[in-house]
Scaffold this active site. Sequence first.
Site, PDB file in Angstrom:
ATOM      1  CE  LYS A   9      14.713   2.229   6.499  1.00 41.23           C
ATOM      2  NZ  LYS A   9      14.096   1.321   7.507  1.00 41.23           N
ATOM      3  CG  ASP A  29       2.200   0.274   7.431  1.00 41.23           C
ATOM      4  OD1 ASP A  29       3.091   0.126   6.590  1.00 41.23           O
ATOM      5  OD2 ASP A  29       1.748  -0.664   8.109  1.00 41.23           O
ATOM      6  CG  PHE A  57      10.125   1.461  11.063  1.00 38.05           C
ATOM      7  CD1 PHE A  57      10.310   0.361  10.238  1.00 38.05           C
ATOM      8  CD2 PHE A  57       8.836   1.936  11.271  1.00 38.05           C
ATOM      9  CE1 PHE A  57       9.232  -0.267   9.634  1.00 38.05           C
ATOM     10  CE2 PHE A  57       7.754   1.311  10.664  1.00 38.05           C
ATOM     11  CZ  PHE A  57       7.949   0.211   9.850  1.00 38.05           C
ATOM     12  CG  ASP A 106      14.607  -1.972   4.870  1.00 32.26           C
ATOM     13  OD1 ASP A 106      15.520  -1.250   5.268  1.00 32.26           O
ATOM     14  OD2 ASP A 106      14.079  -2.840   5.597  1.00 32.26           O
ATOM     15  NE  ARG A 163      -1.021   1.727   5.092  1.00 34.59           N
ATOM     16  CZ  ARG A 163      -0.002   0.947   4.720  1.00 34.59           C
ATOM     17  NH1 ARG A 163       0.999   1.450   4.049  1.00 34.59           N
ATOM     18  NH2 ARG A 163       0.020  -0.332   5.027  1.00 34.59           N
ATOM     19  CD  GLU A 217       8.543  -0.947  -3.586  1.00 30.69           C
ATOM     20  OE1 GLU A 217       7.901  -0.298  -2.725  1.00 30.69           O
ATOM     21  OE2 GLU A 217       8.695  -2.172  -3.538  1.00 30.69           O
ATOM     22  CG  ASP A 218       6.811   2.098   0.217  1.00 32.66           C
ATOM     23  OD1 ASP A 218       7.525   1.271  -0.401  1.00 32.66           O
ATOM     24  OD2 ASP A 218       6.069   1.758   1.157  1.00 32.66           O
ATOM     25  CE  LYS A 267      -3.526  -2.062   2.997  1.00 31.19           C
ATOM     26  NZ  LYS A 267      -4.125  -1.991   4.363  1.00 31.19           N
ATOM     27  N   GLY A 268       2.093   1.121   0.392  1.00 30.34           N
ATOM     28  CA  GLY A 268       2.931   2.272   0.732  1.00 30.34           C
ATOM     29  C   GLY A 268       3.108   3.329  -0.343  1.00 30.34           C
TER      30      GLY A 268
HETATM   31  P1  5GP Z   1      12.627  -4.781   1.693  1.00 34.22           P
HETATM   32  O1  5GP Z   1      12.100  -6.026   1.035  1.00 34.22           O
HETATM   33  O2  5GP Z   1      13.394  -3.871   0.770  1.00 34.22           O
HETATM   34  O3  5GP Z   1      13.384  -5.089   2.946  1.00 34.22           O
HETATM   35  O4  5GP Z   1      11.400  -3.996   2.278  1.00 34.22           O
HETATM   36  C1  5GP Z   1      10.410  -3.600   1.504  1.00 34.22           C
HETATM   37  C2  5GP Z   1       9.186  -3.216   2.296  1.00 34.22           C
HETATM   38  O5  5GP Z   1       9.382  -3.211   3.719  1.00 34.22           O
HETATM   39  C3  5GP Z   1       8.830  -1.802   1.944  1.00 34.22           C
HETATM   40  O6  5GP Z   1       8.112  -1.757   0.729  1.00 34.22           O
HETATM   41  C4  5GP Z   1       8.018  -1.427   3.145  1.00 34.22           C
HETATM   42  O7  5GP Z   1       6.718  -1.925   3.000  1.00 34.22           O
HETATM   43  C5  5GP Z   1       8.711  -2.116   4.286  1.00 34.22           C
HETATM   44  N1  5GP Z   1       9.680  -1.203   4.934  1.00 34.22           N
HETATM   45  C6  5GP Z   1      11.018  -1.271   4.897  1.00 34.22           C
HETATM   46  N2  5GP Z   1      11.571  -0.251   5.613  1.00 34.22           N
HETATM   47  C7  5GP Z   1      10.530   0.468   6.081  1.00 34.22           C
HETATM   48  C8  5GP Z   1      10.440   1.643   6.902  1.00 34.22           C
HETATM   49  O8  5GP Z   1      11.405   2.262   7.339  1.00 34.22           O
HETATM   50  N3  5GP Z   1       9.188   2.061   7.185  1.00 34.22           N
HETATM   51  C9  5GP Z   1       8.059   1.426   6.745  1.00 34.22           C
HETATM   52  N4  5GP Z   1       6.897   1.947   7.086  1.00 34.22           N
HETATM   53  N5  5GP Z   1       8.115   0.326   5.972  1.00 34.22           N
HETATM   54  C10 5GP Z   1       9.334  -0.154   5.658  1.00 34.22           C
HETATM   55 MG    MG Z   2       6.589  -1.128  -0.299  1.00 36.94          MG
END
Ligand code: 5GP
Ligand code: MG
Length: 177
Positions: free
Chosen positions: A131, A159, A152, A103, A165, A99-100, A43-44
């Site tokens: 990040k 969220d 975070f 990470d 959000r 993408e939001d 949803k981000g």
């Molecule tokens: P990844 O697979 O790159 O570790 O993480 C992807 C998803 O984890 C992001 O699309 C998001 O939904 C969530 N996520 C990772 N870091 C953060 C953060 O700092 N804040 C929030 N709200 N979601 C995060």
């Molecule tokens: Mg996401």
Amino acid sequence: MNSQPKLRILLTRHEIEGTITRLAGELNRDYQGKHPLLLGVLKGSFMFMADLIRRLDFPLEVEFIRLASYGRGRESSGRIKVVQGLRAPIRGRDVLVIEDIVDTGRTTSFLLDYLRRKRSASVKLCALTDKPSRRQVPVTIDYLGCTVPDKFIVGYGLDWDEKFRYLPDICFVEFED
Ligand code: 5GP
Ligand code: MG
């Protein structure tokens, strides 16, 4: 006890707006004469998508996909599945993933592989935040908004347990142990 986390602003709404204006300029330059499918990751990315596309000046289509990683908590487990899939065929299309945040990179890298297997003409990634200190899987971000520290973040679509959000600024959460 159910203590409220402390929120501190990391990126103001004005900084976000400036970042999106810059990203839109880059996309307007690169996608002229194309008709891409902008694919938001739910949803981000919903708020970012809405603000970004109204600054774009080429014809485009909007789609959303919803992914989930198994397991709970603040970290993706690495085992990703498609919860709500694509409604539009993407074979031969220029796809721009919205993408939001990137990470660990696991979710995005899963999605980019998934889209490339469907024989799209091109797959590019536009991410509002990155990040890099947390990366476990390499991901090329073609259009990057801001790099953020290893905290975070919530707000502007992001969220914490479905909360926050709606906040217009991006904040980081100070967790109290
Ligand atoms: P990844 O697979 O790159 O570790 O993480 C992807 C998803 O984890 C992001 O699309 C998001 O939904 C969530 N996520 C990772 N870091 C953060 C953060 O700092 N804040 C929030 N709200 N979601 C995060
Ligand atoms: Mg996401």
